[in-house]
Write an enzyme that holds these catalytic residues in place. Structure first.
Site, mmCIF file in Angstrom:
data_model
loop_
_atom_site.group_PDB
_atom_site.id
_atom_site.type_symbol
_atom_site.label_atom_id
_atom_site.label_comp_id
_atom_site.label_asym_id
_atom_site.label_seq_id
_atom_site.Cartn_x
_atom_site.Cartn_y
_atom_site.Cartn_z
ATOM 1 N N ASN A 171 0.799 -1.240 0.000
ATOM 2 C CA ASN A 171 0.000 0.000 0.000
ATOM 3 C C ASN A 171 0.831 1.290 0.000
ATOM 4 O OD1 ASN A 171 0.760 -0.651 2.608
ATOM 5 N ND2 ASN A 171 -1.161 -0.017 3.547
ATOM 6 N N LYS A 194 12.646 -6.395 1.461
ATOM 7 C CA LYS A 194 11.858 -7.156 0.484
ATOM 8 C C LYS A 194 10.506 -6.479 0.315
ATOM 9 C CE LYS A 194 9.056 -10.567 0.985
ATOM 10 N NZ LYS A 194 8.033 -9.992 0.079
ATOM 11 N N GLY A 246 2.302 -5.669 7.293
ATOM 12 C CA GLY A 246 1.385 -6.511 6.520
ATOM 13 C C GLY A 246 0.251 -7.017 7.377
ATOM 14 N N SER A 247 -0.250 -8.200 7.020
ATOM 15 C CA SER A 247 -1.447 -8.716 7.682
ATOM 16 C C SER A 247 -1.103 -9.436 8.990
ATOM 17 C CB SER A 247 -2.160 -9.676 6.739
ATOM 18 O OG SER A 247 -1.317 -10.782 6.481
ATOM 19 N N VAL A 248 -2.109 -9.623 9.837
ATOM 20 C CA VAL A 248 -1.916 -10.306 11.121
ATOM 21 C C VAL A 248 -1.439 -11.751 10.929
ATOM 22 C CG1 VAL A 248 -3.055 -11.076 13.251
ATOM 23 C CG2 VAL A 248 -3.509 -8.785 12.345
ATOM 24 N N PRO A 249 -2.081 -12.547 10.065
ATOM 25 C CA PRO A 249 -1.619 -13.946 9.940
ATOM 26 C C PRO A 249 -0.151 -14.045 9.511
ATOM 27 C CG PRO A 249 -3.712 -13.637 8.786
ATOM 28 C CD PRO A 249 -3.271 -12.290 9.240
ATOM 29 N N THR A 250 0.277 -13.201 8.568
ATOM 30 C CA THR A 250 1.686 -13.258 8.135
ATOM 31 C C THR A 250 2.586 -12.740 9.249
ATOM 32 O OG1 THR A 250 0.931 -12.892 5.884
ATOM 33 C CG2 THR A 250 3.275 -12.659 6.269
ATOM 34 N N GLU A 268 4.022 -4.201 12.197
ATOM 35 C CA GLU A 268 3.011 -3.184 11.884
ATOM 36 C C GLU A 268 1.902 -3.907 11.137
ATOM 37 O OE1 GLU A 268 2.910 -0.238 12.901
ATOM 38 O OE2 GLU A 268 4.969 0.268 13.391
ATOM 39 N N CYS A 302 -3.689 0.735 6.673
ATOM 40 C CA CYS A 302 -3.838 -0.088 7.879
ATOM 41 C C CYS A 302 -4.502 0.663 9.024
ATOM 42 C CB CYS A 302 -2.483 -0.630 8.297
ATOM 43 S SG CYS A 302 -1.246 0.654 8.441
ATOM 44 N N GLU A 405 -11.034 -6.433 8.692
ATOM 45 C CA GLU A 405 -10.354 -5.426 7.884
ATOM 46 C C GLU A 405 -10.696 -5.677 6.405
ATOM 47 O OE1 GLU A 405 -5.981 -5.606 7.715
ATOM 48 O OE2 GLU A 405 -5.983 -3.427 7.937
ATOM 49 N N GLU A 482 7.267 2.749 14.576
ATOM 50 C CA GLU A 482 8.007 3.390 13.491
ATOM 51 C C GLU A 482 7.850 4.892 13.686
ATOM 52 O OE1 GLU A 482 6.467 1.144 9.941
ATOM 53 O OE2 GLU A 482 8.518 0.386 9.985
HETATM 54 N N1 NAI Z 1 -1.087 -3.339 7.930
HETATM 55 C C1 NAI Z 1 -0.928 -3.028 6.676
HETATM 56 O O1 NAI Z 1 -0.387 -1.971 6.360
HETATM 57 C C2 NAI Z 1 -1.325 -3.968 5.641
HETATM 58 C C3 NAI Z 1 -2.308 -4.917 5.824
HETATM 59 N N2 NAI Z 1 -2.625 -5.755 4.821
HETATM 60 C C4 NAI Z 1 -3.726 -6.719 5.006
HETATM 61 O O2 NAI Z 1 -3.289 -7.968 4.565
HETATM 62 C C5 NAI Z 1 -4.108 -8.465 3.518
HETATM 63 C C6 NAI Z 1 -3.296 -9.303 2.564
HETATM 64 O O3 NAI Z 1 -2.282 -8.524 1.918
HETATM 65 P P1 NAI Z 1 -0.869 -9.143 1.589
HETATM 66 O O4 NAI Z 1 -0.034 -8.218 0.825
HETATM 67 O O5 NAI Z 1 -1.106 -10.500 1.012
HETATM 68 O O6 NAI Z 1 -0.265 -9.182 3.056
HETATM 69 P P2 NAI Z 1 0.785 -10.161 3.648
HETATM 70 O O7 NAI Z 1 0.817 -9.928 5.108
HETATM 71 O O8 NAI Z 1 0.555 -11.540 3.183
HETATM 72 O O9 NAI Z 1 2.169 -9.678 2.987
HETATM 73 C C7 NAI Z 1 2.972 -8.641 3.502
HETATM 74 C C8 NAI Z 1 4.420 -8.928 3.176
HETATM 75 O O10 NAI Z 1 4.833 -10.139 3.802
HETATM 76 C C9 NAI Z 1 5.408 -11.027 2.845
HETATM 77 N N3 NAI Z 1 5.150 -12.401 3.267
HETATM 78 C C10 NAI Z 1 4.058 -13.157 2.994
HETATM 79 N N4 NAI Z 1 4.166 -14.350 3.594
HETATM 80 C C11 NAI Z 1 5.347 -14.356 4.262
HETATM 81 C C12 NAI Z 1 6.017 -15.313 5.073
HETATM 82 N N5 NAI Z 1 5.484 -16.508 5.314
HETATM 83 N N6 NAI Z 1 7.203 -14.972 5.598
HETATM 84 C C13 NAI Z 1 7.745 -13.760 5.392
HETATM 85 N N7 NAI Z 1 7.158 -12.823 4.618
HETATM 86 C C14 NAI Z 1 5.973 -13.108 4.063
HETATM 87 C C15 NAI Z 1 4.748 -10.632 1.555
HETATM 88 O O11 NAI Z 1 5.483 -11.072 0.457
HETATM 89 C C16 NAI Z 1 4.704 -9.124 1.681
HETATM 90 O O12 NAI Z 1 5.958 -8.556 1.386
HETATM 91 C C17 NAI Z 1 -4.730 -7.223 2.931
HETATM 92 O O13 NAI Z 1 -5.905 -7.495 2.252
HETATM 93 C C18 NAI Z 1 -4.925 -6.392 4.155
HETATM 94 O O14 NAI Z 1 -6.091 -6.756 4.848
HETATM 95 C C19 NAI Z 1 -1.945 -5.714 3.649
HETATM 96 C C20 NAI Z 1 -0.981 -4.800 3.405
HETATM 97 C C21 NAI Z 1 -0.632 -3.827 4.386
HETATM 98 C C1 NM2 Z 2 0.466 7.665 5.926
HETATM 99 N N1 NM2 Z 2 -0.635 7.197 6.727
HETATM 100 C C2 NM2 Z 2 -0.622 7.866 8.028
HETATM 101 C C3 NM2 Z 2 -1.888 7.511 6.083
HETATM 102 C C4 NM2 Z 2 -0.633 5.750 6.962
HETATM 103 C C5 NM2 Z 2 0.621 4.959 6.718
HETATM 104 C C6 NM2 Z 2 0.545 3.600 7.372
HETATM 105 C C7 NM2 Z 2 0.350 2.456 6.427
HETATM 106 O O1 NM2 Z 2 -0.797 2.121 6.070
HETATM 107 O O2 NM2 Z 2 1.352 1.812 6.076
#
Ligand code: NAI
Ligand code: NM2
Length: 508
Positions: A171, A194, A246-250, A268, A302, A405, A482
């Site tokens: 994002n 990465k 990224g996401s909670v499960p990852t 985060e 997020c 989410e 952060e």
């Molecule tokens: N908190 C936040 O800023 C974010 C939350 N999300 C949430 O997560 C959902 C899925 O999005 P994804 O991009 O698939 O999130 P994700 O959590 O699966 O991926 C985030 C990062 O982790 C890496 N990754 C995935 N599996 C991994 C593993 N086993 N070990 C180490 N690294 C790993 C991915 O390649 C990516 O770089 C979204 O729909 C959203 O709900 C997604 C992106 C950002």
């Molecule tokens: C820039 N801000 C404050 C809108 C959020 C950035 C946090 C994120 O989603 O990674």
């Protein structure tokens, strides 16, 4: 062999929607772009606004991850010996170059992520501001002197951790790379970053800028890949720390892998943040706040305030105005200056978001506007992943759209009666990233802020993220921070040196 910097390539200049094709390798270590060894697992990367293939993401395997980490380690040995002033000078130069190339980086970000150019420019600004901020802190890092009996003394040294891994989400691709590398580098660490496999394009631009600014080769490296590559990074014995967005499960998986090597972790993760609007608020600001809390980056943020609690007495005025302004958001070509909402990251993600909206309707929510796929008139955008921003009324706390989410442009509105009731409902979630309150009553504002279980509470605003201010979660939204001064703690360790000025008093 001298490499031409990626940024100076014509393909990155004057990019408009539908024109960018990236052929250059997107890995970077040892101070240069590196061609992947094995292209068999390559995945197409799409331009969200057109659905067109932008480039291939070729994941790094074990050997490549190892090379990148070793290159980081050798740079760490040099960089960590510099004074804070010397590190700061180079980081300030990197911030300056980013400012100078803001437009090229923002355009590449838009082509890869789909967000509007207006937002991408702000993201790039926030990225250089983060680097500038930590450049300012680098020379101030210091220890403590502690007097002991008999003239003996101790002192502490704030030392770097070593090689830090950053794993990013799609994002805020460039901004996340900057937010993770700036505090790490200020403390004297090296970084292997990465990006998400969906947004591989701009992290390598940051790598080239750091190089141009004068960091030692290997200080900031980029390895491309998905879960497998991420796992290799988290488990590598030479890695001291993993910072993940990224996401909670990852996030849980990353923490488990890091635990095996007793590596430090910053997480985060996601959120389902509450925004509470009291009837005594300045309504115009509350309405603007609700839009800012829900519709930045197509709702893929997020910390978005996606559960909007509105005190019942002002609900009709609030809804009328919010719906009017949501309908007026210009959705379309993200490279156009007038556009305020671009395309979602991918087709499957768009389908997931539309699925959440369908389910919300089945569970009794009322769509007041948007919530459908949008096909702009411009033929080049006909296969883009656009969704019209959506406001959901008649929501209840137990609905899926209120609990999970969505990560899309969907605002769920919920009525409330009293402060006590709304606090209990706002906190009834496993997440705790952010929260917000709109009221003119100062005492109430601070009382509510104190009682919300979240890492951030915005009073009379939402989603402002100055780099001077710590950002991070409570509960399952993660830990560590952060931005802000405190992040230094998460990228450094304290060594105690005890100095004896007399003779050793031994009991043996
Ligand atoms: N908190 C936040 O800023 C974010 C939350 N999300 C949430 O997560 C959902 C899925 O999005 P994804 O991009 O698939 O999130 P994700 O959590 O699966 O991926 C985030 C990062 O982790 C890496 N990754 C995935 N599996 C991994 C593993 N086993 N070990 C180490 N690294 C790993 C991915 O390649 C990516 O770089 C979204 O729909 C959203 O709900 C997604 C992106 C950002
Ligand atoms: C820039 N801000 C404050 C809108 C959020 C950035 C946090 C994120 O989603 O990674």
């Amino acid at each position: 062999m001298a490499q031409q910097p990626l940024l100076s390539l014509p393909e990155f200049q004057g990019v408009s929607t539908g024109t960018l094709v990236v052929k250059e390798p997107l890995n970077f270590w040892g101070g240069a772009r590196v061609k992947p060894k094995d292209t068999k697992n390559s995945e197409p990367v799409y331009e969200p606004a057109t659905g067109r293939v932008l480039c291939d993401m070729i994941p790094c395997g074990e050997e490549e991850v190892d090379e990148a980490i070793k290159s980081a380690h050798s740079a760490y040995l040099k960089w960590s010996k510099l004074s804070g002033m010397e590190r700061a000078r180079i980081m300030l130069e990197a911030a300056r170059i980013i400012r100078e190339r803001r437009d090229e980086i923002a355009r590449a970000e838009v082509a890869n992520n789909g967000k509007s150019i207006t937002e991408a420019q702000v993201d790039i600004d926030v990225a250089w501001q983060g680097i500038e901020y930590y450049a300012g802190i680098a020379p101030t890092l210091s220890g403590q002197h502690i007097q002991l009996p008999g003239g003996s003394f101790a002192y502490t040294r704030r030392e770097p951790l070593g090689v830090c891994v950053g794993i990013g989400a799609w994002n805020y691709p460039f901004q996340i790379a900057a937010w993770k590398s700036a505090p790490a580098m200020a403390c004297g660490n090296a970084v292997v970053f990465k990006p998400s496999p969906m947004t591989p394009v701009t992290a390598v631009m940051l790598a080239e800028i750091y190089k141009e600014a004068g960091v030692p080769d290997g200080l900031f490296n980029v390895v491309q890949g998905g879960a497998e590559t991420g796992g290799l990074l988290c488990q590598h014995p030479m890695v001291a720390k993993v910072s993940f967005t990224g996401s909670v499960p990852t996030g849980k998986k990353v923490m488990e892998m890091a635990a095996k090597g007793v590596k430090q972790v910053t997480l985060e993760l996601g959120g389902k943040s509450p925004l509470i609007i009291f009837k005594d608020c300045e309504l115009e600001n509350a309405i603007k706040g609700a839009l800012m809390a829900n519709f930045l980056t197509q709702g893929e943020v997020c910390c978005n305030g996606t559960r909007v609690f509105v005190q019942r007495e002002i609900m009709p005025q609030f809804l009328e105005e919010v719906v009017k302004r949501t309908k007026a958001i210009p959705v379309g070509d993200p490279m156009c200056e007038e556009t305020r909402m671009g395309a979602l990251i991918s087709k499957p993600h768009m389908e997931k978001v539309l699925g959440f909206i369908k389910q919300a309707k089945e569970q009794g929510a009322k769509v007041l506007c948007g919530g459908e796929q949008f096909v702009p008139n411009d033929p080049k955008l006909k296969d883009g992943y656009f969704v019209l921003p959506c406001v959901l009324d008649n929501c209840r706390d137990d609905m899926t759209c209120v609990r999970e989410e969505i990560f899309g442009p969907v605002m769920s509105v919920l009525p409330f009666e009293t402060e006590e009731e709304v606090l209990q409902r706002a906190n009834n979630t496993t997440f705790g990233l952010a929260s917000g309150v709109f009221t003119r009553d100062i005492a109430r504002a601070h009382r509510v802020a104190a009682n919300l279980e979240a890492g951030t509470c915005y009073i009379n605003n939402y989603n402002v993220g100055p780099v001077e201010v710590p950002f991070g979660g409570y509960k399952m939204s993660g830990f560590g921070r952060e931005n802000g001064q405190v992040t230094i703690e998460y990228y450094s360790q304290l060594k105690t040196v005890v100095v004896e000025m007399g003779d050793v008093e031994s009991i043996f």
